[in-house]
Each structure stands twice: as C-alpha cells, then as structure tokens.
Design a protein around this motif. Structure first.
Motif, PDB file in Angstrom:
ATOM      1  N   GLN A   1       0.883  -1.160   0.062  1.00  0.00           N
ATOM      2  CA  GLN A   1      -0.134  -0.193   0.108  1.00  0.00           C
ATOM      3  C   GLN A   1       0.936   1.189  -0.060  1.00  0.00           C
ATOM      4  N   ARG A   2       1.993   1.321   0.909  1.00  0.00           N
ATOM      5  CA  ARG A   2       2.876   2.563   0.951  1.00  0.00           C
ATOM      6  C   ARG A   2       3.519   2.872  -0.427  1.00  0.00           C
ATOM      7  N   ASN A   3       3.671   1.913  -1.224  1.00  0.00           N
ATOM      8  CA  ASN A   3       4.181   1.794  -2.559  1.00  0.00           C
ATOM      9  C   ASN A   3       3.532   1.879  -3.728  1.00  0.00           C
ATOM     10  N   GLY A   4       2.237   2.382  -3.585  1.00  0.00           N
ATOM     11  CA  GLY A   4       1.316   2.714  -4.966  1.00  0.00           C
ATOM     12  C   GLY A   4       0.382   1.400  -5.073  1.00  0.00           C
ATOM     13  N   VAL A   5       0.184   0.295  -4.453  1.00  0.00           N
ATOM     14  CA  VAL A   5      -0.510  -0.718  -4.623  1.00  0.00           C
ATOM     15  C   VAL A   5      -1.984  -0.666  -3.910  1.00  0.00           C
ATOM     16  N   GLU A   6      -3.129  -0.851  -4.753  1.00  0.00           N
ATOM     17  CA  GLU A   6      -4.449  -0.579  -4.080  1.00  0.00           C
ATOM     18  C   GLU A   6      -4.757  -1.970  -3.925  1.00  0.00           C
ATOM     19  N   LEU A   7      -5.554  -1.805  -2.490  1.00  0.00           N
ATOM     20  CA  LEU A   7      -5.999  -3.066  -1.858  1.00  0.00           C
ATOM     21  C   LEU A   7      -7.592  -3.179  -2.729  1.00  0.00           C
ATOM     22  N   ILE A   8      -7.934  -4.547  -2.652  1.00  0.00           N
ATOM     23  CA  ILE A   8      -9.347  -4.725  -3.094  1.00  0.00           C
ATOM     24  C   ILE A   8      -9.948  -5.565  -1.981  1.00  0.00           C
ATOM     25  N   ASP A   9     -10.604  -4.680  -1.079  1.00  0.00           N
ATOM     26  CA  ASP A   9     -11.015  -5.159   0.246  1.00  0.00           C
ATOM     27  C   ASP A   9     -12.420  -4.852   0.423  1.00  0.00           C
TER      28      ASP A   9
END
Length: 136
Positions: A69-77
């Motif tokens: 998340q800190r590095n630009g990846v989005e969660l699918i949650d």
C-alpha cells in the motif's frame, strides 16, 4: 522536479502515482509481483500451520500489505457483489445466477486496472439462503 513515483518512508504516506508510470517500471512491477506472490503463498498455507505458525504468517501478510500500500498498490477489500475479475471464492460456493453479496476474507491487490491478486471472498448467504449441499 517532483518525484511522483516514490513514497517518503519518514512521512508514512503514499503519493499518487500515475498508472502508466508504475506499470512501465519493470523493476518495481517485478518486486510488487513477487511480494503479492509471497502474500498469496503465506495466505494459502496458513491454515495448515500450527497456532504459532499461523500467527507468524498473519503478521507477515499484514506487513506485506502495508508495504504494498505504501508503494502505490491498491487493496481490493470491499464487501459487495461478487465480481469474477476482482474476487475468488474461498469456499468454492457456486456463483451461478445473480451476483451474490460477498465478504472479503483476505484482500486482493491491483495497480490501476491491472489485478495482481484477486481478493479471497466468502459468499454472504444471509438468513434465507441455504449453505451448499444443505437440503433444508
């Protein structure tokens, strides 16, 4: 020149990175894919571990999730209707007919429209929907 593709680790927040910039960065994308693969392995095998092993696997998954998340990846949650491109059933329940509501068991990851790992979900059967194989 502003560095749009980086996160300031001291600030503890993520800067918005254009999707094309991250997907074209092969080294970054390779590292992100390897992190999501490790997350998936830990998540998949955690049930077969003893209590101490599960605790370590869960901790490692949470840390990987934070790093991604800190590095630009989005969660699918997000809970909601089942979508095959975003969700994978964890219990093998059928999805024929209407898109049933789901509950996220473990998150998925994506960068823009590119899905790195689908979220593992359970079907929210509600009070009137019998479990699979339940004839009552």
């Amino acid at each position: 020149m502003e560095d749009q593709g980086r996160t300031d680790p001291d600030a503890g927040h993520q800067t918005q990175v254009p999707e094309t910039e991250t997907l074209e960065n092969r080294a970054w994308l390779k590292l992100v894919n390897e992190c999501t693969d490790l997350y998936d392995e830990l998540d998949t095998h955690a049930d077969g571990l003893d209590a101490a092993g599960r605790e370590i696997a869960e901790h490692a998954c949470l840390r990987l999730q934070e790093i991604l998340q800190r590095n630009g990846v989005e969660l699918i949650d997000q809970d909601g209707p089942f979508e095959r491109k975003l969700h994978q059933l964890s219990a093998g329940a059928p999805t024929a007919g209407a898109r049933p509501p789901i509950q996220v068991v473990t998150p998925g990851f994506r960068v823009g429209r590119r899905i790195l790992r689908r979220a593992r979900v359970a079907v929210d059967r509600g009070p009137d929907i019998p479990a699979r194989g339940d004839s009552s």
